[in-house]
Motif scaffolding. Structure first.
Motif, PDB file in Angstrom:
ATOM      1  N   GLY B 204       0.841  -1.199   0.000  1.00 58.31           N
ATOM      2  CA  GLY B 204       0.000   0.000   0.000  1.00 58.31           C
ATOM      3  C   GLY B 204       0.874   1.246   0.000  1.00 58.31           C
ATOM      4  N   LEU B 205       0.222   2.385   0.029  1.00 57.65           N
ATOM      5  CA  LEU B 205       0.968   3.638  -0.046  1.00 57.65           C
ATOM      6  C   LEU B 205       0.261   4.716   0.773  1.00 57.65           C
ATOM      7  CD1 LEU B 205       3.342   5.118  -1.543  1.00 57.65           C
ATOM      8  CD2 LEU B 205       1.644   5.843  -3.206  1.00 57.65           C
ATOM      9  N   LEU B 206       1.040   5.414   1.579  1.00 54.96           N
ATOM     10  CA  LEU B 206       0.531   6.591   2.283  1.00 54.96           C
ATOM     11  C   LEU B 206       1.409   7.765   1.883  1.00 54.96           C
ATOM     12  CD1 LEU B 206      -1.147   8.061   4.501  1.00 54.96           C
ATOM     13  CD2 LEU B 206       0.588   7.326   6.140  1.00 54.96           C
ATOM     14  N   ALA B 207       0.782   8.794   1.340  1.00 52.29           N
ATOM     15  CA  ALA B 207       1.539   9.960   0.864  1.00 52.29           C
ATOM     16  C   ALA B 207       1.257  11.149   1.784  1.00 52.29           C
ATOM     17  CB  ALA B 207       1.131  10.303  -0.567  1.00 52.29           C
ATOM     18  N   GLU B 208       2.318  11.737   2.308  1.00 52.44           N
ATOM     19  CA  GLU B 208       2.181  12.867   3.231  1.00 52.44           C
ATOM     20  C   GLU B 208       2.876  14.089   2.661  1.00 52.44           C
ATOM     21  OE1 GLU B 208       0.546  12.957   5.958  1.00 52.44           O
ATOM     22  OE2 GLU B 208       0.296  10.862   6.586  1.00 52.44           O
ATOM     23  N   VAL B 249      11.774   2.446  10.620  1.00 55.70           N
ATOM     24  CA  VAL B 249      10.929   3.635  10.723  1.00 55.70           C
ATOM     25  C   VAL B 249      10.542   3.825  12.184  1.00 55.70           C
ATOM     26  CG1 VAL B 249       8.778   4.696   9.958  1.00 55.70           C
ATOM     27  CG2 VAL B 249      10.128   3.287   8.379  1.00 55.70           C
ATOM     28  N   THR B 250      10.629   5.071  12.669  1.00 54.43           N
ATOM     29  CA  THR B 250      10.491   5.324  14.105  1.00 54.43           C
ATOM     30  C   THR B 250       9.072   5.699  14.529  1.00 54.43           C
ATOM     31  OG1 THR B 250      11.079   7.624  13.752  1.00 54.43           O
ATOM     32  CG2 THR B 250      12.886   6.116  14.286  1.00 54.43           C
ATOM     33  N   LEU B 251       8.141   5.844  13.584  1.00 55.40           N
ATOM     34  CA  LEU B 251       6.793   6.283  13.974  1.00 55.40           C
ATOM     35  C   LEU B 251       6.189   5.285  14.960  1.00 55.40           C
ATOM     36  CD1 LEU B 251       5.083   7.491  10.679  1.00 55.40           C
ATOM     37  CD2 LEU B 251       6.455   8.772  12.336  1.00 55.40           C
ATOM     38  N   SER B 252       5.496   5.839  15.939  1.00 56.41           N
ATOM     39  CA  SER B 252       4.883   5.002  16.958  1.00 56.41           C
ATOM     40  C   SER B 252       3.886   4.026  16.322  1.00 56.41           C
ATOM     41  CB  SER B 252       4.177   5.934  17.948  1.00 56.41           C
ATOM     42  OG  SER B 252       3.382   5.193  18.814  1.00 56.41           O
ATOM     43  N   GLY B 253       4.038   2.746  16.628  1.00 55.75           N
ATOM     44  CA  GLY B 253       3.112   1.722  16.130  1.00 55.75           C
ATOM     45  C   GLY B 253       3.258   1.416  14.648  1.00 55.75           C
ATOM     46  N   PHE B 254       4.321   1.900  14.005  1.00 57.38           N
ATOM     47  CA  PHE B 254       4.440   1.750  12.551  1.00 57.38           C
ATOM     48  C   PHE B 254       4.426   0.287  12.127  1.00 57.38           C
ATOM     49  CE2 PHE B 254       6.971   1.482   8.573  1.00 57.38           C
ATOM     50  CZ  PHE B 254       6.217   2.328   7.785  1.00 57.38           C
ATOM     51  N   TYR B 255       5.044  -0.584  12.943  1.00 54.00           N
ATOM     52  CA  TYR B 255       5.171  -1.990  12.511  1.00 54.00           C
ATOM     53  C   TYR B 255       3.989  -2.868  12.953  1.00 54.00           C
ATOM     54  CZ  TYR B 255       9.731  -0.801  10.704  1.00 54.00           C
ATOM     55  OH  TYR B 255      10.740  -0.240   9.954  1.00 54.00           O
ATOM     56  N   ASP B 341      -2.266   0.140   8.933  1.00 53.94           N
ATOM     57  CA  ASP B 341      -3.456   0.981   8.734  1.00 53.94           C
ATOM     58  C   ASP B 341      -3.006   2.399   8.344  1.00 53.94           C
ATOM     59  OD1 ASP B 341      -5.603   2.680   9.024  1.00 53.94           O
ATOM     60  OD2 ASP B 341      -6.364   1.703  10.842  1.00 53.94           O
ATOM     61  N   PRO B 342      -3.305   2.811   7.102  1.00 55.62           N
ATOM     62  CA  PRO B 342      -2.842   4.147   6.673  1.00 55.62           C
ATOM     63  C   PRO B 342      -3.336   5.262   7.589  1.00 55.62           C
ATOM     64  CG  PRO B 342      -3.836   2.958   4.830  1.00 55.62           C
ATOM     65  CD  PRO B 342      -4.053   2.118   6.055  1.00 55.62           C
ATOM     66  N   GLU B 343      -4.547   5.143   8.108  1.00 56.97           N
ATOM     67  CA  GLU B 343      -5.055   6.235   8.952  1.00 56.97           C
ATOM     68  C   GLU B 343      -4.279   6.347  10.258  1.00 56.97           C
ATOM     69  OE1 GLU B 343      -9.277   6.495   9.466  1.00 56.97           O
ATOM     70  OE2 GLU B 343      -9.639   5.960   7.370  1.00 56.97           O
ATOM     71  N   LYS B 344      -3.950   5.186  10.832  1.00 57.47           N
ATOM     72  CA  LYS B 344      -3.175   5.227  12.079  1.00 57.47           C
ATOM     73  C   LYS B 344      -1.778   5.774  11.828  1.00 57.47           C
ATOM     74  CE  LYS B 344      -5.253   1.555  14.877  1.00 57.47           C
ATOM     75  NZ  LYS B 344      -5.108   0.168  15.305  1.00 57.47           N
ATOM     76  N   ILE B 345      -1.213   5.411  10.674  1.00 59.37           N
ATOM     77  CA  ILE B 345       0.146   5.879  10.389  1.00 59.37           C
ATOM     78  C   ILE B 345       0.135   7.368  10.058  1.00 59.37           C
ATOM     79  CG2 ILE B 345       2.096   5.598   8.798  1.00 59.37           C
ATOM     80  CD1 ILE B 345       1.401   2.575   8.840  1.00 59.37           C
ATOM     81  N   ALA B 348       0.143   8.915  13.352  1.00 62.17           N
ATOM     82  CA  ALA B 348       1.466   8.807  13.988  1.00 62.17           C
ATOM     83  C   ALA B 348       2.459   9.765  13.342  1.00 62.17           C
ATOM     84  CB  ALA B 348       1.976   7.369  13.892  1.00 62.17           C
ATOM     85  N   PHE B 349       2.308   9.957  12.026  1.00 59.21           N
ATOM     86  CA  PHE B 349       3.202  10.905  11.345  1.00 59.21           C
ATOM     87  C   PHE B 349       2.961  12.321  11.871  1.00 59.21           C
ATOM     88  CE2 PHE B 349       3.825  13.972   7.843  1.00 59.21           C
ATOM     89  CZ  PHE B 349       5.186  13.822   7.662  1.00 59.21           C
TER      90      PHE B 349
END
Lengths: 463, 463
Positions: B204-208, B249-255, B341-345, B348-349
């Motif tokens: 998948g892909l999440l673009a910020e 990747v350091t984002l909380s819960g990323f994995y 989950d893109p929304e959670k990430i 987190a971002f």
């Protein structure tokens, strides 16, 4: 008294002095635009002729760019009489955006603004109005006493607003002719609308550009992401690591040559009552960042900085492009103080970058040109003499201040001519130099002329 | 045997099939350029007419953009007979730079390249050649047997190369009509020139996009440097902190939701002999970065990533401008796997950014749109059946592979129609899709048609 007579003459001749300034302001001597090349020549000619009328031996001196004006006058330096070099520049900034001007930039007018008279024109403050304060002071002195107070060399540049390409070669070729006991540069401002100032220390500047390269072409992040080096990512780490969490610069040896302020200077700066909160709030900020435990003026004038001035790499358009770019770039500059050495810091910067390059990422560096800080020897009694003369004219204690920005000519005088400089000017913060509707207060012009009369009188022992 | 007869028919009718493909390739159906709107309509009309000659009930279906083609054929699904949905797209990429083409992009030619015949034209591989493999397989089956092997819906898009703006609304509006037992998407490639593949998992892909703002205007670094926040500096810290020193990747819960590969799939991927060194050296790199202890294919197909795709702020022109910019910007994308989950990430971002904002710096975020990974249920026996059929045709064990890039339609089929998809295609790495001189091997076209015959035969129990 010799001085008072000259001051009275200045007051009586103010309208004539304004008329001469207006004639100079009518010449559109925009140095950066070749279309105004003849106008730059005309401005130089105007000044040569005017200086000759005061008795100066004045000439236009050719350079590969616009000419310099060099003039010599007054008795030979001997005994206690000093030889002084005066510097100003006759070229001006471009005028665009023209539609934001309320008057024509090269049709000077004297306007009344909130009860204060101002001269409105391009160059009124930067630097034609300022350089004419010195010339008018010389004229008044000459007219009252029939001679100048001491040996004076006037040196006027025509390329200050276009990077001064001819300045260093000209100084080197004419060093013997231009060297004096001390230089006076009139291209700065009052500390605030009431307090006159002499700039005695200027920060230096080291400008770095770095390009990181990785793959031979931009890569698709769906295939190469997480496997190939991303030069933007590497660059962000390099830039972020330039400062620690307290705002201190991390380059090895960066603080070598950064001295603490003398207690005297610190007390003087503290007494200026600089309103750092207003300074920040005027641009929408509320909190001072940077090194803790330093006053605002100390940070601005006496502490070195590291700032990233530009960064770019990858896709910056609308929408998204999932690319790993082949290159990333940054422009970074350091403000230098004390005896910080630009060459050593350039080497430390390259070391900082190279130490953070992973396999497959290479760095290319710009030429890392820089100039050290200029700190004048204020124990030369001329500084205190001039300060006292300024204080007398303005009725406020004049301050020895620093300059956060760069005024390269002061450094060149020191490096090439071995001469300290006093930077004394009468511009105000609201003069809009480099912007539409530039102005110079008639008060700045009038008291500026009177200030030079007092300073030259004091330095030549004529008081 | 039912299957062999059809394969013989395919072989005998190859030239006629190539002629039809060439007619389709002659239509310049560039979806992103409004100048080719009528050509997109013509390409859709061509396909509707062609599908009708095979007995499909086919129609052009209007959208706010270019039309879809939807066709239904074959016996009603009943008993063991499946209902299959086939997807391809008839639009093509633009052709510039035109001067790099050796032939006219819309005048298809069959060339001999190193002893291999290739079809040279824009869209030959992406995706007209590929979609015609399926239609030609249906034609041969229909001609031999007088009917199709099972219930088949063909769904052809005309906006795949321009962001598929009408796709999701169309799928939602026509969900009942389009839903089938399984989807087959022909828009991918062979694993390498010899090994066929079915893509069974797509990242998948999440673009910020993030913009940092500090002062209300650009500031002079000589005055504000070291005192005012520099948004570029803050941004570099934010970006650098997104990954740790090991590339994680350091984002909380990323994995959360990132699963380890099953031993079976890991063994299968390992057996493919992917040449990661060649993959890197082809773009000038020598060393794999990123997470240690993972195979190259695992990194590419089954591990999430974080990459900065673009960064900009401040001065990027020639020379130097000692500015502290008012704003700095970055585009950052995440490839997602498993059930991330893109929304959670996205949340987190934003938390990662906001936690690193000093006083006076604010962040604005783009809409953070994203799509989760698609992982097909390969325990559906259709996958193994199709894999076997592909292996039979190519004489090499076909592989279940991942895709590092995004093929959003597979995710939409899953989300909107509740249907898994098998992504099967015959493109080769050197097809130059999206580039000048696009080609499709006649072998890809011929064996592609035969592959679909075998796959549909096997799935409908006709072997």
């Amino acid at each position: 008294m010799a001085l008072d007579t000259v001051l009275v003459r200045v007051d009586g001749a103010l309208d004539a002095a304004l008329d001469r300034l207006i004639m100079l302001l009518e010449i559109p001597s925009i140095s950066t635009d070749p279309a105004f090349k003849d106008d730059c020549e005309r401005a130089a000619d105007f000044l040569v002729t005017d200086l000759q009328t005061i008795g100066f031996e004045a000439a236009k001196r050719a350079t590969p760019g616009h000419p310099m004006v060099v003039a010599h006058g007054g008795p030979d330096a001997e005994g206690d009489l000093p030889h002084l070099l005066f510097y100003g520049h006759y070229d001006v900034q471009p005028v665009d955006p023209l539609n934001l001007w309320h008057t024509e930039p090269f049709e000077p007018v004297i306007e009344d603004v909130a009860g204060q008279k101002v001269i409105r024109a391009r160059g009124a403050s930067d630097d034609k109005g300022q350089l004419m304060t010195f010339i008018e002071a010389m004229r008044a002195w000459q007219e009252v006493h029939g001679e100048l107070p001491c040996r004076i060399t006037i040196f006027l540049e025509g390329e200050e607003e276009s990077g001064s390409p001819s300045l260093v070669p000209f100084l080197k070729e004419n060093a013997e002719e231009l060297r004096a006991d001390i230089a006076m540069i009139c291209d700065t401002g009052l500390f605030d609308a009431r307090v006159p100032a002499i700039v005695t220390q200027l920060r230096g500047l080291l400008a770095e550009e770095v390009t990181l390269k990785a793959a031979t072409r931009d890569l698709h992040s769906g295939f190469y992401g997480g496997m190939a080096q991303n030069p933007i990512h590497v660059l962000t780490k390099i830039v972020a690591d330039l400062r620690d969490e307290n705002g201190a610069v991390t380059l090895s040896g960066f603080y070598d040559g950064v001295d603490e302020l003398s207690p005297d200077l610190k007390a003087q700066w503290d007494s200026l009552g600089f309103q750092g909160d207003d300074f920040l709030s005027s641009v929408g900020l509320s909190t001072r960042s940077g090194e803790a435990g330093r006053s605002d003026l100390e940070l601005m004038w006496a502490r070195p900085t590291c700032e990233v001035n530009g960064i770019w790499g990858g896709y910056a358009g609308d929408g998204f492009k999932t690319v790993l770019p082949a290159e990333a770039h940054a422009k970074i500059s350091f403000r230098l103080v004390g005896t910080q050495d630009p060459e050593k810091i350039h080497a430390a910067f390259m070391e900082h970058v190279n130490a953070r390059l992973p396999e497959d990422v290479t760095a290319e560096f710009g030429n890392g040109h820089g100039a050290p800080a200029s700190v004048m020897s204020t124990d030369d009694p001329a500084f205190e003499t001039a300060r006292q003369a300024l204080s007398d004219e303005w009725g406020m204690e004049a301050a020895f201040v620093g300059a956060g920005g760069s005024i390269p000519v002061a450094g060149h005088f020191k490096d090439i001519l071995g001469m300290d400089a006093m930077l004394i000017g009468f511009a105000k913060d609201d003069d809009a130099i480099h912007s539409p509707n530039e102005k110079y207060d008639v008060e700045s012009f009038h008291k500026g002329i009177r200030s030079w009369v007092r300073i030259l009188g004091a330095l030549s022992g004529a008081v």
